[in-house]
Design a protein around this motif. Structure first.
Motif, short mmCIF file in Angstrom:
data_model
loop_
_atom_site.label_atom_id
_atom_site.label_comp_id
_atom_site.label_asym_id
_atom_site.label_seq_id
_atom_site.Cartn_x
_atom_site.Cartn_y
_atom_site.Cartn_z
N ARG A 42 0.86 -1.18 0.00
CA ARG A 42 0.00 0.00 0.00
C ARG A 42 0.90 1.23 0.00
NH1 ARG A 42 -5.62 0.82 3.20
NH2 ARG A 42 -5.45 -1.44 3.19
N ILE A 43 0.53 2.21 -0.83
CA ILE A 43 1.22 3.50 -0.88
C ILE A 43 0.18 4.57 -0.58
CG2 ILE A 43 2.51 5.12 -2.32
CD1 ILE A 43 3.39 2.69 -4.01
N THR A 44 0.49 5.45 0.35
CA THR A 44 -0.48 6.47 0.74
C THR A 44 -0.31 7.74 -0.09
OG1 THR A 44 0.99 7.12 2.55
CG2 THR A 44 -0.77 5.59 3.07
N ALA A 45 -1.21 8.68 0.12
CA ALA A 45 -1.29 9.87 -0.72
C ALA A 45 0.00 10.70 -0.71
CB ALA A 45 -2.47 10.74 -0.28
N ASN A 46 0.73 10.65 0.40
CA ASN A 46 1.97 11.44 0.49
C ASN A 46 3.20 10.69 0.01
OD1 ASN A 46 2.19 9.59 2.57
ND2 ASN A 46 3.14 11.04 3.99
N GLY A 47 3.02 9.41 -0.42
CA GLY A 47 4.15 8.64 -0.92
C GLY A 47 4.78 7.69 0.07
N ASP A 48 4.26 7.61 1.30
CA ASP A 48 4.72 6.58 2.24
C ASP A 48 4.33 5.20 1.69
OD1 ASP A 48 5.50 8.64 3.90
OD2 ASP A 48 3.88 8.35 5.35
N ALA A 49 5.19 4.21 1.93
CA ALA A 49 4.94 2.89 1.32
C ALA A 49 5.06 1.78 2.35
CB ALA A 49 5.92 2.64 0.18
N PRO A 63 1.82 -1.22 -8.93
CA PRO A 63 0.78 -0.69 -9.82
C PRO A 63 0.00 0.44 -9.15
CG PRO A 63 0.11 -2.80 -8.90
CD PRO A 63 1.54 -2.60 -8.50
N SER A 64 -0.65 1.25 -9.95
CA SER A 64 -1.40 2.38 -9.40
C SER A 64 -2.52 1.91 -8.48
CB SER A 64 -1.97 3.24 -10.53
OG SER A 64 -2.77 2.46 -11.41
N SER A 65 -2.98 0.66 -8.65
CA SER A 65 -4.01 0.12 -7.76
C SER A 65 -3.51 -0.04 -6.33
CB SER A 65 -4.51 -1.23 -8.28
OG SER A 65 -3.45 -2.16 -8.43
N THR A 66 -2.20 0.01 -6.12
CA THR A 66 -1.63 -0.09 -4.78
C THR A 66 -1.66 1.25 -4.05
OG1 THR A 66 -0.19 -1.89 -5.53
CG2 THR A 66 0.48 -0.77 -3.53
N VAL A 67 -1.87 2.33 -4.80
CA VAL A 67 -1.89 3.67 -4.19
C VAL A 67 -3.26 3.93 -3.59
CG1 VAL A 67 -1.56 6.13 -4.57
CG2 VAL A 67 -0.21 4.47 -5.89
N ASP A 68 -3.28 4.24 -2.30
CA ASP A 68 -4.51 4.51 -1.57
C ASP A 68 -4.56 5.99 -1.23
OD1 ASP A 68 -6.70 4.60 0.07
OD2 ASP A 68 -6.02 3.05 1.47
N MET A 69 -5.18 6.77 -2.10
CA MET A 69 -5.23 8.21 -1.90
C MET A 69 -6.18 8.61 -0.77
SD MET A 69 -3.00 9.48 -3.95
CE MET A 69 -3.39 11.24 -4.03
N SER A 70 -6.92 7.65 -0.21
CA SER A 70 -7.81 7.96 0.90
C SER A 70 -7.06 8.08 2.23
CB SER A 70 -8.90 6.90 1.03
OG SER A 70 -8.37 5.68 1.54
N LEU A 71 -5.82 7.60 2.27
CA LEU A 71 -5.00 7.69 3.47
C LEU A 71 -3.93 8.75 3.27
CD1 LEU A 71 -4.47 3.94 4.51
CD2 LEU A 71 -6.28 5.54 5.18
N SER A 72 -3.85 9.69 4.19
CA SER A 72 -2.93 10.81 4.02
C SER A 72 -1.48 10.43 4.28
CB SER A 72 -3.33 11.97 4.95
OG SER A 72 -3.31 11.54 6.32
N SER A 73 -1.25 9.42 5.11
CA SER A 73 0.13 9.03 5.41
C SER A 73 0.18 7.56 5.83
CB SER A 73 0.71 9.89 6.54
OG SER A 73 0.20 9.49 7.80
#
Length: 349
Positions: free
Chosen positions: A242-249, A274-284
């Motif tokens: 999972r990757i969060t909105a700020n780029g933490d992984a 993949p972009s599906s791993t990015v969770d923009m709903s989590l800020s960090s």
């Protein structure tokens, strides 16, 4: 270019999964005939790796819908929710799981209560599967190009856990970059962390790379700093769950340690997902749920007790690497250098 082994197959309206708990000693496929068996396979680590979990769960929804339609033809949609919830609870950290289930749910929502769901849902599951393979190949190309631009001479890399065909729909994320880099003669050698306690590096990554004829050395996780000090490693290349909105992984436990070591030694750190791993709903990354598993995975190996009986054991499955320690996030949609919230937003539109 080799794409490695095929770990996920849809055969005769059943899901076949290569049992990764048995590798490298035995290559055995297990057959999942219903969604409960798929959920159990995810929980029990028969299949692992965020993209592979998502693909498997999508096929699990097909099986769930088939069963619901068989039992409740006129009301199958009302009887599938529990099965999807069971799939969702199989692993809490990998966001691809929920992404895939959401895609399948959107298809379900378009179907009539009395409509046979099989073909529509199977088509979507196969789309998720094929799209993942295509995304992996694009990420591999982008990551290898970034590596090539950073050095005029071939170099070694370190990777952690398994991010190859076994962990995805096929080809791999971080191992996809390594496969491209090896074929382009950018990468000359790979160091594979053993990845305690499940040993995905020694059992799976070393096996995949060896099968493909890629030069690989297995090392204990604790040897990474010593290897970096020798000066031949230019990049650490890892995946993400999972990757969060700020780029933490979030990635397999031990990844954060590698990032700290890489920064000290002046080595670049790349996250490939993949972009599906990015969770923009989590800020960090502080908001990512970190799965913990039983302490028995630490205190014993193959039922051989190595630690004192009844010793307390802490067994988190993942850790979170802060964005400031990441030099590049590579997705099929593009590359983000030195990730920030604004850069992640720009990448994902």
């Amino acid at each position: 270019m080799s794409s490695g082994v095929e770990a996920i197959k849809w055969v005769d309206n059943q899901l076949e999964l290569l049992d990764q708990r048995l590798l490298p000693g035995q290559a055995l496929y297990i057959t999942c005939k219903d969604s409960t068996e798929v959920a159990d396979a995810i929980t029990q680590m028969v299949v692992r790796g965020a993209p592979a979990i998502g693909v498997s769960a999508a096929y699990g929804v097909v099986l769930a819908a088939d069963a619901a339609f068989s039992e409740h033809q006129q009301a199958w949609k009302a009887n599938i929710a529990e099965a999807i919830e069971t799939l969702a609870n199989s692993r809490p950290t990998a966001v691809n799981l929920f992404w895939a289930l959401d895609r399948m749910q959107r298809v379900i929502d378009t179907l009539e209560d009395s409509s046979p769901p099989h073909q529509s849902l199977l088509d979507e599951a196969k789309n998720i599967h094929s799209e993942d393979i295509a995304a992996n190949k694009q990420m591999g190309k982008l990551g290898a190009e970034l590596m090539a631009a950073s050095s005029d001479t071939p170099f070694s890399v370190i990777t952690h856990c398994n991010t190859g065909s076994l962990a995805t729909g096929g080809f791999g994320t971080a191992l996809g970059v390594i496969r491209h880099g090896w074929d382009a003669k950018i990468i000359k050698h790979v160091y594979a962390d053993e990845t305690r306690p499940w040993l995905q590096g020694s059992r799976l990554t070393a096996w995949e790379l060896q099968r493909d004829g890629i030069s690989v050395t297995l090392n204990t996780d604790s040897a990474a700093a010593h290897i970096m000090k020798q000066g031949d490693v230019r990049w650490v290349v890892v995946g993400a769950d999972r990757i969060t909105a700020n780029g933490d992984a979030a990635n397999k436990i031990g990844t954060y340690s590698l990032a700290v070591l890489a920064r000290y030694h002046g080595i670049k750190f790349m996250v490939v997902a993949p972009s599906s791993t990015v969770d923009m709903s989590l800020s960090s990354g502080d908001l990512i749920p970190i799965e913990e598993r039983t302490g028995e995975e630490l205190t014993s190996i193959k039922e051989v007790q190595l630690a004192p009986e009844n010793i307390a054991a802490f067994n988190p499955v993942f850790d979170v690497t802060p964005a400031e320690l990441i030099d590049a996030i590579v997705t099929e949609q593009g590359v983000v250098l030195n990730p920030t919230l604004d850069k992640m937003k720009a990448l994902l539109g």
